[in-house]
Design a protein around this motif. Sequence first.
Motif, short mmCIF file in Angstrom:
data_model
loop_
_atom_site.label_atom_id
_atom_site.label_comp_id
_atom_site.label_asym_id
_atom_site.label_seq_id
_atom_site.Cartn_x
_atom_site.Cartn_y
_atom_site.Cartn_z
N GLN A 193 5.45 80.56 1.51
CA GLN A 193 5.99 80.24 2.84
C GLN A 193 6.98 81.30 3.31
N TRP A 194 7.77 81.82 2.39
CA TRP A 194 8.70 82.90 2.76
C TRP A 194 7.90 84.12 3.21
N CYS A 195 6.84 84.45 2.47
CA CYS A 195 6.01 85.61 2.84
C CYS A 195 5.36 85.41 4.21
N LEU A 196 4.87 84.22 4.47
CA LEU A 196 4.26 83.94 5.78
C LEU A 196 5.26 84.13 6.90
N ALA A 197 6.50 83.69 6.67
CA ALA A 197 7.53 83.86 7.69
C ALA A 197 7.83 85.34 7.93
N GLY A 226 -8.08 89.92 -3.69
CA GLY A 226 -8.97 88.80 -3.95
C GLY A 226 -8.53 88.03 -5.18
N PRO A 227 -9.17 86.89 -5.45
CA PRO A 227 -10.28 86.32 -4.68
C PRO A 227 -9.78 85.53 -3.48
N GLY A 233 -10.28 81.71 5.40
CA GLY A 233 -9.00 82.42 5.40
C GLY A 233 -8.06 81.93 4.32
N LEU A 234 -8.61 81.52 3.17
CA LEU A 234 -7.79 81.00 2.07
C LEU A 234 -7.61 82.06 1.00
N LEU A 235 -6.37 82.30 0.61
CA LEU A 235 -6.07 83.12 -0.56
C LEU A 235 -6.09 82.18 -1.76
N LEU A 236 -7.03 82.37 -2.68
CA LEU A 236 -7.32 81.33 -3.68
C LEU A 236 -6.35 81.36 -4.86
N ASP A 237 -6.42 82.36 -5.68
CA ASP A 237 -5.53 82.42 -6.85
C ASP A 237 -5.52 83.85 -7.37
N ASP A 243 1.53 81.34 -8.65
CA ASP A 243 1.75 80.13 -7.83
C ASP A 243 1.17 80.24 -6.42
N TRP A 244 0.23 81.15 -6.22
CA TRP A 244 -0.45 81.24 -4.92
C TRP A 244 -1.86 80.67 -5.09
N LYS A 245 -2.02 79.42 -4.79
CA LYS A 245 -3.31 78.76 -4.94
C LYS A 245 -3.70 78.10 -3.63
N HIS A 246 -4.81 78.54 -3.06
CA HIS A 246 -5.34 77.98 -1.82
C HIS A 246 -4.31 78.04 -0.68
N VAL A 247 -3.74 79.22 -0.48
CA VAL A 247 -2.80 79.43 0.61
C VAL A 247 -3.60 79.71 1.89
N ALA A 248 -3.38 78.90 2.92
CA ALA A 248 -4.16 79.00 4.17
C ALA A 248 -3.59 80.08 5.07
N LEU A 249 -3.78 81.34 4.69
CA LEU A 249 -3.21 82.47 5.43
C LEU A 249 -3.69 82.49 6.88
#
Length: 480
Positions: A193-197, A226-227, A233-237, A243-249
């Motif tokens: 969330q910090w990165c998205l901001a 990847g992957p 648009g999901l960053l999976l793992d 701790d980045w699993k299924h992030v909806a970028l």
Amino acid sequence: MNGPAVSGPGVNAPGVNGPGVNGPGVSGPGMNAPGLNGPGARQTFGGGPERRSRAGRPPQARPVPGRRESGARPELRAFNQLALGSYNEKLVIESIRQAVSTSRVEIAERTGLTPQAVSRITRNLLTSGLLTEDARQPAGAGKPRVPLRLRPDAGSAIGVHLDPKMITVVAVDLCGDLLDQRHLPLPERPDPQWCLAQMTRLALESAEAAHPASEALLGVGVAVPGPLDTHAGLLLDPPLFRDWKHVALKAELAARLDVTVIVEKDSTAAAIGERWLGAADRADDFVYLYLGAGVGSGAFLNGDVYRGRTGNAGEVGQLCAIATGWLTPEGGPTLVPECAPTSTVVERARAAGMVVPPGDAAYEWVCAAAGSGDRRAVAVIDEVARVIGLGAAGLIDLLDVELLIIGGPAVLPAVADIYHRQITAAVNGFPMARHLREVEVARSHLNRAAAAVGAASSVFHEVFTPSLGSRTRTAHPDAV
């Protein structure tokens, strides 16, 4: 965390206000920051006027995010139609981008369209403001052949590269000029969330800085390791992000920025950028070998980018693992240290007795030592490059192409010759068809900025590239 350092040139070019331009009005003062080489200086990839380019299909043009619309003009006609007029219209744009500046007669010869069709299409594109007559080029003998070229200020895109160590954001205009560039180092375990901001903030600032040179922001491209699921648009793992699993970028950034967002794997984005902003030799099929925190590849095959079914084509690490015997107890490929070149080089240099300073500049320090002739540093990078070359040889055997481009943040000038030598030897020494074909190994025109510029180029690729069987990413201008 301090704000990003702006390392790109300043911009003070005027916005799109000429006749025939009916894009949205955007209020607010123009930027007047001086460039690195004087006011309004821009950086151009691919060697200036001799640059060759490619392009894609549409997300819709949107006003610069965060700005108030004046309501004075409707949107650019060329950008607010999902079909962009027709396949033939895209074909004409593609021909002009490849030639940089060309006449209607030459367009007809290259595309196979009738002169009447070319005349009608170019008239429409001139009226819409996408093209302009090129007064810089002399007309032909006899009947004047007025050259045409793309208007750089007719469109722009933002490119965002999320790397385990850094967020890089660029703004690029339609002809490949770098309008703005920003970098933000990441903490050791960045929170999604910090990165998205931060990505949102940097993209907005970059769009604001680019605004005077282009009012039509076509979208934001995001390059990530990847992957990933490119459709959702999901960053999976990703292995280098904890701790980045299924992030909806895609959905998150589209909601925050209110523009169309495209998500690409970083190596695929680099390949798109190279095709768009590279020289004429990038017009044929090729593989881009991307070296950064990890190693991946992107490919253009049969004239279009190849992503694979899920968007995860090009995992070179699997090939390196099989070639070097890095296998799990079950016999499957595992992570190869050399496929994380920046961290592995530093670790092995220290193991060899080199006193490498701590921090983000450690890899650059080892590369500088290698460039100065330090035998330990040269040996470390030589071995890393040798293993990566084995994976590249597998790619050549698999895809049977004659051009391999190497680039990315790890290919620093001080060590580019080492990577080039080892990879060239591998792709021409090991593949089965080596006696039938010599693979050219070329260096990227984009190099360290490849993923970020490629992410911006992926927006142009979606909008403009002619393709009869292309995959459409968005079904509606406001879709994410």
